[in-house]
Write a protein that holds these residues in place. Structure first.
Motif, short mmCIF file in Angstrom:
data_model
loop_
_atom_site.label_atom_id
_atom_site.label_comp_id
_atom_site.label_asym_id
_atom_site.label_seq_id
_atom_site.Cartn_x
_atom_site.Cartn_y
_atom_site.Cartn_z
N ILE A 63 -20.25 -9.28 15.56
CA ILE A 63 -20.99 -9.97 16.61
C ILE A 63 -20.54 -9.43 17.96
CG2 ILE A 63 -21.47 -12.19 17.71
CD1 ILE A 63 -21.08 -13.53 15.03
N PHE A 64 -21.49 -8.99 18.79
CA PHE A 64 -21.17 -8.43 20.09
C PHE A 64 -21.36 -9.48 21.19
CE2 PHE A 64 -22.12 -4.80 17.44
CZ PHE A 64 -21.18 -3.86 17.84
N GLN A 65 -20.47 -9.44 22.18
CA GLN A 65 -20.53 -10.30 23.36
C GLN A 65 -20.58 -11.78 23.00
OE1 GLN A 65 -23.80 -8.94 25.81
NE2 GLN A 65 -22.94 -6.91 26.06
N SER A 66 -20.00 -12.14 21.85
CA SER A 66 -19.94 -13.53 21.38
C SER A 66 -21.33 -14.16 21.28
CB SER A 66 -19.05 -14.37 22.31
OG SER A 66 -17.74 -13.87 22.35
N ASN A 67 -22.36 -13.34 21.10
CA ASN A 67 -23.74 -13.83 21.03
C ASN A 67 -24.20 -13.76 19.57
OD1 ASN A 67 -26.51 -14.30 21.15
ND2 ASN A 67 -26.78 -13.12 23.02
N PRO A 68 -24.52 -14.92 18.93
CA PRO A 68 -24.91 -14.90 17.51
C PRO A 68 -26.16 -14.08 17.24
CG PRO A 68 -25.30 -17.07 18.48
CD PRO A 68 -24.51 -16.28 19.48
N LEU A 69 -27.00 -13.85 18.26
CA LEU A 69 -28.18 -13.02 18.06
C LEU A 69 -27.81 -11.54 17.96
CD1 LEU A 69 -30.83 -14.68 20.41
CD2 LEU A 69 -30.78 -14.71 17.92
N PRO B 201 -15.16 -17.84 23.02
CA PRO B 201 -15.82 -16.77 22.25
C PRO B 201 -16.21 -17.23 20.85
CG PRO B 201 -13.88 -15.93 23.38
CD PRO B 201 -13.85 -17.41 23.55
N ILE B 202 -17.50 -17.12 20.55
CA ILE B 202 -18.03 -17.64 19.28
C ILE B 202 -17.49 -16.87 18.08
CG2 ILE B 202 -20.09 -16.20 19.18
CD1 ILE B 202 -21.61 -18.71 18.29
N VAL B 203 -16.97 -15.66 18.33
CA VAL B 203 -16.46 -14.86 17.21
C VAL B 203 -15.28 -15.54 16.53
CG1 VAL B 203 -14.86 -13.51 18.63
CG2 VAL B 203 -15.82 -12.50 16.55
N TYR B 204 -14.61 -16.46 17.22
CA TYR B 204 -13.46 -17.16 16.64
C TYR B 204 -13.85 -18.51 16.03
CZ TYR B 204 -10.95 -13.74 19.49
OH TYR B 204 -10.49 -12.58 20.05
N LEU B 205 -15.13 -18.84 16.04
CA LEU B 205 -15.55 -20.13 15.51
C LEU B 205 -15.16 -20.26 14.05
CD1 LEU B 205 -17.13 -22.76 16.18
CD2 LEU B 205 -19.18 -21.59 15.36
N ALA B 206 -14.52 -21.38 13.71
CA ALA B 206 -14.03 -21.59 12.35
C ALA B 206 -15.16 -22.14 11.49
CB ALA B 206 -12.84 -22.55 12.35
N ASN B 207 -15.98 -21.23 10.98
CA ASN B 207 -17.11 -21.64 10.14
C ASN B 207 -16.63 -21.87 8.71
OD1 ASN B 207 -19.19 -21.49 12.11
ND2 ASN B 207 -19.11 -19.26 11.97
N ASP B 208 -15.74 -22.84 8.54
CA ASP B 208 -15.20 -23.08 7.21
C ASP B 208 -16.29 -23.43 6.21
OD1 ASP B 208 -12.63 -22.56 7.94
OD2 ASP B 208 -12.20 -24.62 8.50
N LYS B 209 -17.29 -24.21 6.67
CA LYS B 209 -18.37 -24.57 5.76
C LYS B 209 -19.13 -23.34 5.32
CE LYS B 209 -22.44 -27.55 5.36
NZ LYS B 209 -23.32 -28.51 6.03
N LEU B 210 -19.41 -22.44 6.28
CA LEU B 210 -20.13 -21.22 5.93
C LEU B 210 -19.25 -20.29 5.10
CD1 LEU B 210 -22.64 -19.45 6.23
CD2 LEU B 210 -21.68 -18.58 8.37
N ASP B 211 -17.94 -20.21 5.45
CA ASP B 211 -17.04 -19.33 4.73
C ASP B 211 -16.91 -19.73 3.27
OD1 ASP B 211 -16.63 -17.89 6.98
OD2 ASP B 211 -14.74 -18.83 7.52
#
Length: 302
Positions: free
Chosen positions: A220-226, A135-145
């Motif tokens: 984010i719904f359904q782990s879809n970034p769109l 699930p993309i919702v758990y992606l660790a976007n440390d750079k973005l954060d």
């Protein structure tokens, strides 16, 4: 002069060999929907598991997991979905489907291999061999954060009666910033906005200059970034000027607030874009004036 090339080369070879033989610590994660992932373990605390799956790092709250095992010795970067079979006698069986045909399903469960007649199964058995993505919702976007957002907006805001009967819609521009250090829990962000709006009509002219502090929440719904949607609640003060004709005008400062709901699934490189519907109110002593309309925003992360 001594030749240092060979010793240096030897040190580099030993260094990279040492990295290559560092063992990978596998971890098995199971979500309540039956999705199972064999990952690389990175870090753990009392609240989070940090794992790596197919080269990406994920931060998973333990409360979101049905089960996890840090002593798993299986292969990493592998995923599957556990079948959940509800039988007509009230039993529920969980396991992986080993084989199936039009009459029977063979499932591997904790009890071993079970052969179940399809007529005994109450729910539908999927025919797909599912290999779910993490699930993309758990992606660790440390750079973005760790990045701050800066952007601007265009607003088109029709006013409600009675003021809206005498003046055209408000329109104008704003600038905003969302500092990285004011982001928390991955989905909440505090920001600051300065906004200029005006409405010029045959009977009245209105201008407003406003400063806001706002809370932005994304989902984010359904782990879809769109399928990335957001909501904003902002509060501040506005300096408003009313000009009734060439000789009559009024200027004052009043509290104001707005709510905005929209979509922000469009991103390109460091840039982001938002399309929202905004409801804005000015709270004057005599009367509250409100409007509702479109807001288009864009900006960059840096």
């Amino acid at each position: 002069m001594k030749n240092t090339t060979l010793p240096l080369l030897t040190i580099l070879i030993i260094f990279f060999l040492g990295i290559s033989i560092i063992p990978i610590h596998p971890a098995e994660l199971r979500f309540p929907n039956g999705e199972v992932f064999h990952t690389e373990f990175v870090y753990e605390d009392e609240r989070l598991l940090v794992v790596r799956f197919k080269g990406s790092e994920y931060k998973v709250p333990k409360k979101d997991l049905e089960y996890y095992n840090l002593l798993n010795n299986g292969q990493t970067n592998n995923s599957y979905k556990i079948a959940i079979l509800s039988l007509k006698n009230g039993s529920v069986i969980k396991g992986t489907i080993a084989d199936k045909n039009k009459d029977e399903v063979i499932i591997k469960s904790e009890l071993g291999f079970l052969t179940i007649n399809r007529s005994e199964i109450k729910n539908t058995v999927s025919e797909a061999d599912e290999r779910p993505e993490f699930p993309i919702v758990y992606l660790a976007n440390d750079k973005l954060d760790n990045q701050t957002r800066v952007g601007g907006s265009f607003t088109y805001l029709p006013l409600f009666p009675p003021l809206g009967n005498q003046t055209p819609p408000l329109y104008g521009l704003s600038v905003f910033t969302e500092p990285a250090f004011l982001r928390f829990k991955n989905t909440y962000q505090l920001g600051f906005k300065f906004e200029y709006l005006q409405s010029t009509g045959p009977l009245k002219e209105i201008t407003s200059q406003s400063g806001y502090i706002y809370l932005h929440q994304s989902k984010i719904f359904q782990s879809n970034p769109l399928l990335d949607f957001y909501g904003i609640v902002g509060m501040g003060t506005s300096s408003i000027s009313y000009r009734f004709d060439q000789n009559n005008s009024k200027t004052g400062t009043t509290p104001s607030a707005y709510i905005e709901l929209g979509w922000q699934g469009l991103k390109y490189g460091p840039s982001f874009y938002r399309i929202g519907w905004k409801n804005l109110c000015f709270f004057e002593i005599e009367k509250t004036h409100c409007g509702s309309g479109l807001e288009l925003s864009g900006g960059i992360n840096f």
